[in-house]
Design an enzyme around this catalytic site. Structure first.
Site, PDB file in Angstrom:
ATOM      1  N   HIS A   1       0.827  -1.212   0.000  1.00  0.00           N
ATOM      2  CA  HIS A   1       0.000   0.000   0.000  1.00  0.00           C
ATOM      3  C   HIS A   1       0.861   1.262   0.000  1.00  0.00           C
ATOM      4  O   HIS A   1       1.922   1.308   0.627  1.00  0.00           O
ATOM      5  CB  HIS A   1      -0.915   0.006   1.225  1.00  0.00           C
ATOM      6  CG  HIS A   1      -1.979  -1.040   1.186  1.00  0.00           C
ATOM      7  ND1 HIS A   1      -3.135  -0.899   0.448  1.00  0.00           N
ATOM      8  CD2 HIS A   1      -2.055  -2.267   1.776  1.00  0.00           C
ATOM      9  CE1 HIS A   1      -3.887  -1.982   0.606  1.00  0.00           C
ATOM     10  NE2 HIS A   1      -3.249  -2.828   1.393  1.00  0.00           N
TER      11      HIS A   1
ATOM     12  N   ARG B   1      -7.839 -11.700   9.135  1.00  0.00           N
ATOM     13  CA  ARG B   1      -7.007 -10.554   9.510  1.00  0.00           C
ATOM     14  C   ARG B   1      -7.063 -10.325  11.019  1.00  0.00           C
ATOM     15  O   ARG B   1      -8.112 -10.498  11.644  1.00  0.00           O
ATOM     16  CB  ARG B   1      -7.488  -9.310   8.768  1.00  0.00           C
ATOM     17  CG  ARG B   1      -7.346  -9.426   7.267  1.00  0.00           C
ATOM     18  CD  ARG B   1      -8.198  -8.426   6.514  1.00  0.00           C
ATOM     19  NE  ARG B   1      -9.614  -8.753   6.568  1.00  0.00           N
ATOM     20  CZ  ARG B   1     -10.458  -8.608   5.542  1.00  0.00           C
ATOM     21  NH1 ARG B   1     -10.014  -8.169   4.395  1.00  0.00           N
ATOM     22  NH2 ARG B   1     -11.723  -8.908   5.665  1.00  0.00           N
TER      23      ARG B   1
ATOM     24  N   SER C   1      -4.194  -4.647   7.758  1.00  0.00           N
ATOM     25  CA  SER C   1      -3.726  -3.853   6.626  1.00  0.00           C
ATOM     26  C   SER C   1      -3.445  -2.432   7.103  1.00  0.00           C
ATOM     27  O   SER C   1      -4.277  -1.853   7.827  1.00  0.00           O
ATOM     28  CB  SER C   1      -4.794  -3.837   5.532  1.00  0.00           C
ATOM     29  OG  SER C   1      -4.385  -3.074   4.443  1.00  0.00           O
TER      30      SER C   1
ATOM     31  N   CYS D   1      -4.958 -25.718 -13.296  1.00  0.00           N
ATOM     32  CA  CYS D   1      -5.504 -26.983 -12.787  1.00  0.00           C
ATOM     33  C   CYS D   1      -5.351 -27.115 -11.284  1.00  0.00           C
ATOM     34  O   CYS D   1      -5.844 -28.082 -10.699  1.00  0.00           O
ATOM     35  CB  CYS D   1      -4.875 -28.176 -13.503  1.00  0.00           C
ATOM     36  SG  CYS D   1      -3.270 -28.671 -12.842  1.00  0.00           S
TER      37      CYS D   1
END
Length: 482
Positions: A49, A310, A335, A434
């Protein structure tokens, strides 16, 4: 007796181990899982960020911007996939536009470089697939994307190469204060240390409370994601956010460093911090919100859904500091925790130094890391490598072109994988379309061969996740593993 003992080896604990490994200290890390980065670090948005979102003056704001710059430097030195692609925050109405202006002011105050406000048309010239409803965007060119589990692994591996001891499958059960330090008891042993660092993620409050009176709570928050095939990887070229709310930065649409497209997350408070299940309702919400930003995303090309948890706390800022003599909390690392991790480590080490931890730098340290990515080599480099080691000429994972040589090499690194998913996180086998459907059995076979384990002892991921569970009869009456 250790000088420093770290509880938890997600990206925060790994960054702290890396930072402490630079000094003449006896350091160890305790991790409850059988691998590093096996919690929140492996299941998140993988975003570096820029730093406009945290409130100015907070630790979160200061360490976000510092951490973003450090991440770029560290990923270069430690050979971690990283791309500085920039980000947009979108506005769909005048209220959103006001939010963008607030974020711009905050980012400027926080020291975020290169911020600019764009109108909707200017934003669509840079990102043609944005919704026609977008009226404005905040552009942050310093934002980036990273491989989060490899970032943590690279930091931890480098720390181990510099002398840090890592103890996996050590779940902390008790903490006792000593006259000068702490004794930590786990399911596997007892460890004494002068300085104890609590970097236990969603369990940070539990660890704190084993030693000290309660001072904060962790309120686990689950976010669900879509991972889309590489055919969708160029749908956008930047990280596309919506305006943040009190529960997070909203649903994003972003490329990944591996060439896919990631979409998510939602935000839902959960009682069980280990619950990483996905739900139809949660994924439908993610899809609906993402299509508001980028209507053309093809969810038919989803190759995997997953959820991460989180470590949201009951406090707005990161919880970083001295909780008692020789005891430090690194908690509530939500975050931008992935971004801030190396800056958090430096902050805590400086604090411990001020409290008396002897920080004498080593004369020489290992501060670089390289690994072979066969798919990225030139034809000449591939041929030369195969000539030296024919195992690099045998492709195990066709989706990602991962070779037997790469897998074998990963099993002889400072922190070798103990599971099929551990191999996936190190070299990418099973990351493709896959999702291990073809290469999984071969990876299991190689794990068994290289480690000396029986095939039915090989794990998919965490302890107890056995792949082979018994024998079945074949048509000719002989037995085979199931």
């Amino acid at each position: 007796m250790y000088d420093c003992l770290i509880i938890g080896c997600g990206v925060t604990g790994a960054a702290l181990a890396y930072e402490l490994s630079r000094y003449k200290l006896k350091v160890a890390v305790l991790e409850k899982e059988n691998d590093v980065a096996d919690g929140t670090t492996k299941a998140n948005s993988a975003i570096i960020h820029a730093g406009y979102d945290p409130k100015p003056g907070t630790l979160m704001a200061r360490l976000n911007v510092e951490g973003a710059a450090l991440a770029k430097e560290l990923c270069g030195k430690l050979d971690v996939p990283y791309q500085q692609i920039g980000s947009f925050v979108l506005a769909f109405d005048e209220a959103d536009r006001e939010t963008l202006e607030k974020l711009y002011r905050q980012g400027t105050e926080n020291g975020v470089p290169g911020l600019e406000l764009l109108d909707g048309d200017a934003a669509r010239r840079l990102e043609p697939n944005l919704s026609a409803e977008v009226v404005a965007a905040l552009h942050a060119p310093s934002a980036g994307i990273v491989s989060p589990w490899e970032y943590a692994l690279a930091l931890a591996e480098t720390a181990v190469r510099n002398g840090v001891e890592l103890y996996l499958e050590n779940r902390v059960e008790a903490i006792e204060a000593l006259s000068r330090g702490w004794r930590v008891t786990t399911n596997a042993g007892s460890y004494e240390t002068r300085c104890l660092f609590n970097a236990a993620g969603i369990h940070a409050a539990d660890i704190h409370n084993l030693a000290l009176p309660e001072s904060f709570r962790i309120l686990p928050d689950r976010g669900q994601y879509y991972l889309l095939d590489k055919s969708e990887g160029t749908r956008v070229s930047k990280v596309i956010f919506q305006c943040p709310t009190k529960v997070g930065k909203g649903v994003l649409v972003s490329p990944t460093v591996h060439g896919n497209l990631i979409v998510g997350p939602n935000a839902e408070e959960i009682a069980d911090g280990e619950d990483t299940s996905t739900t139809g309702e949660g994924l439908q919400f993610v899809k609906k919100m993402a299509m508001r930003s980028v209507p053309s995303v093809s969810f038919r090309d989803s190759i995997r859904n997953f959820a991460g948890v989180r470590a949201v706390s009951d406090q707005e800022d990161f919880i970083l500091g001295r909780a008692a003599e020789g005891f430090y909390d690194l908690a509530g690392i939500k975050s931008p925790g992935l971004t801030a991790a190396p800056a958090i480590a430096r902050y805590i080490v400086r604090l411990a130094g001020q409290d008396g931890l002897a920080l004498e730098e080593k004369e020489a340290i290992i501060d670089e890391r390289r690994r072979v990515r066969f798919q990225e080599l030139s034809m000449e480099e591939k041929n030369a490598l195969i000539a030296r080691d024919p195992r690099y000429g045998r492709v195990i994972c066709r989706c990602e072109t991962v070779t037997e040589g790469e897998i074998a090499a990963s099993l002889h690194t400072p922190i070798p994988p103990r599971s099929v998913d551990g191999v996936k996180r190190r070299v990418g086998a099973g990351m493709g379309r896959c999702q291990g459907g073809f290469c999984g059995p071969r990876v299991l076979e190689l794990l068994a061969r290289e480690t000396g384990a029986a095939p039915d002892e090989v794990l998919q991921d965490k302890a107890g996740s056995y792949i082979l569970v018994g024998e079945t009869k074949t048509g000719n009456g002989s037995s085979s593993k199931d």
